[in-house]
Design a protein around this motif. Sequence first.
Motif, short mmCIF file in Angstrom:
data_model
loop_
_atom_site.label_atom_id
_atom_site.label_comp_id
_atom_site.label_asym_id
_atom_site.label_seq_id
_atom_site.Cartn_x
_atom_site.Cartn_y
_atom_site.Cartn_z
N VAL A 62 -1.26 3.62 -10.65
CA VAL A 62 -0.90 2.81 -9.50
C VAL A 62 -2.07 1.91 -9.13
O VAL A 62 -3.17 2.41 -8.87
CB VAL A 62 -0.50 3.72 -8.32
N PHE A 63 -1.83 0.60 -9.13
CA PHE A 63 -2.93 -0.32 -8.88
C PHE A 63 -2.74 -1.11 -7.61
O PHE A 63 -2.93 -2.32 -7.56
CB PHE A 63 -3.16 -1.19 -10.13
N ILE A 64 -2.34 -0.40 -6.56
CA ILE A 64 -2.38 -0.92 -5.19
C ILE A 64 -3.11 0.15 -4.36
O ILE A 64 -3.24 1.29 -4.79
CB ILE A 64 -0.96 -1.18 -4.62
N PRO A 65 -3.59 -0.23 -3.18
CA PRO A 65 -4.36 0.74 -2.40
C PRO A 65 -3.50 1.90 -1.91
O PRO A 65 -2.34 1.71 -1.58
CB PRO A 65 -4.83 -0.09 -1.19
N PHE A 66 -4.08 3.09 -1.90
CA PHE A 66 -3.35 4.21 -1.31
C PHE A 66 -4.25 5.11 -0.49
O PHE A 66 -5.43 5.27 -0.76
CB PHE A 66 -2.51 4.98 -2.32
N GLU B 202 0.88 -1.16 0.00
CA GLU B 202 0.00 0.00 0.00
C GLU B 202 0.91 1.21 0.00
O GLU B 202 2.12 1.10 0.22
CB GLU B 202 -0.87 0.07 1.27
N GLY C 85 -9.68 9.02 -6.67
CA GLY C 85 -9.05 7.73 -6.82
C GLY C 85 -8.33 7.20 -5.59
O GLY C 85 -7.73 6.12 -5.63
N ALA C 86 -8.37 7.93 -4.47
CA ALA C 86 -7.78 7.40 -3.24
C ALA C 86 -8.70 6.32 -2.67
O ALA C 86 -9.92 6.37 -2.87
CB ALA C 86 -7.60 8.52 -2.21
N ASP C 87 -8.11 5.35 -1.97
CA ASP C 87 -8.91 4.29 -1.37
C ASP C 87 -9.30 4.60 0.06
O ASP C 87 -10.31 4.13 0.55
CB ASP C 87 -8.13 2.98 -1.40
N LYS C 88 -8.44 5.37 0.73
CA LYS C 88 -8.70 5.71 2.13
C LYS C 88 -8.24 7.14 2.35
O LYS C 88 -7.38 7.64 1.63
CB LYS C 88 -7.90 4.81 3.08
N ALA D 129 -4.00 7.48 -9.52
CA ALA D 129 -5.01 6.45 -9.78
C ALA D 129 -4.94 5.93 -11.22
O ALA D 129 -5.43 4.83 -11.50
CB ALA D 129 -6.40 7.00 -9.49
#
Lengths: 258, 207
Positions: free
Chosen positions: A76-80, A49, A99-102, A73
């Motif tokens: 980058v294809f892992i969570p950020f 991440e 495009g953020a995950d958290k 986004a």
Amino acid sequence: MNSDIVARVIPCLDVTNGRVVKGVNFVDLRDAGDPVELAARYDMQGADELVFLDITASSDGRETMVDVVSRTAEQVFIPFTVGGGIREVADARKMLRAGADKVSVNTAAVQRPEVISDIAAEFGAQCVVCAIDAKWDASQNRWTVYLHGGRTATDLDAVQWAERAVSLGAGEILLTSMDRDGTRDGFDIALTKAVSSAVNVPVIASGGVGNLQHLAEGVTEGGATGVLAASIFHFGDHTIAEAKDVMSAHGIRVRPVG
Amino acid sequence: MTARPRVAVLDYGIGNLRSAQKALERVGADAVLTQDATVVSAADAVVLPGVGAFGACMDALRDVQLETVTHDAVASGVPFLGICVGMQMLFDGSEEDPDARGLGIIPGQVKWIPSSVQRPQMQWNQLNIRRDEPMFSDLGEHPWMYFVHSLHGVPTDSDCVTATVQYGDTLNVAFRKGNVFATQFHPEKSATAGLGLLHNFVASVKS
């Protein structure tokens, strides 16, 4: 530790006005100050991440961060996670839509704890990270929560605040020791253990990593399931693969690189 | 030159949908975020993402009139992919929100994962593939995928489970029923392995 747990290695990028703050030392980066290029590099290296911490002071700079998130986004294809300047639901929405995950909340959550429940109610607890900066206070025999990068003390006990944040809907705790930050002496294991035993959500240990052994200790001794580091990766001292090799040698399950 | 398959990503106002769109574009699709029924019915494939709570996602989907559109897309036979809570919504219902009605496309219930382990499972984990599926081709025997979830799907017909992971228990994390594929994990956040799965999904669009 439960053998089904897979620890996460999380590089952290401090960003101001759209540029990475601390110098980075990857020899072949086209633009070492571009957070997007650096993030893509860490994705390729096998980071689990990423955390972007926006330390921009001005609101213009904040708009720049939305652009950074948006460009990240695309590549980058892992969570950020994005932290810094998230004060209300609208700020969180902007970052998540980009495009953020958290999102991580720190000062705003201390000043108005409902911001945690507000964001969790709208987007789910999984996307709310409560960032806590803590410093040992011997006179009170506790870790005290600090704001503004360790400059402002609060009257909050860090362990109690972590419990409260989780009860409000934080899905994860990003715990930084202000005593250790920048020292390279290793995580504050006692602090990490105190918080990870008090809450039932993942704890990311941060502050003080100087070598790869420290990362392993955060998990095996501190009970963290994520370990965050900046300089040991940015300066090219170590790769993500080396970090995972050392953690693996300590019996920690990690996602292999490559 | 072959046209890029058009993939409609159903947009009902929840968190991060842009990653799914960009990941689909990366693997060769022409992906759009949409809540327009016309756009969805013209698409070659449809993706239903979802994060947060089951009931809130179902409400949001209904609020933007996408429930019928979803059923129509599934009935049309185009490749359809549900991701995370988008996967869970395909079931009849969920222990998370017992009063909320799911889409009922995969018969069964969504149930809590064991409380003996940390919930949510927020980590990468390794799939055990139960069935040789085109969706898993070239991913290796045990690909690593990224998970964020506290519940998992328990279908009435266990044959539709295509992959599991070990986390406290054996959890069902990928499903297939006809043209409907569903993953509890986030392929759009699972680096090379996840992009490989999305590539296989886009490639399943009949030319």
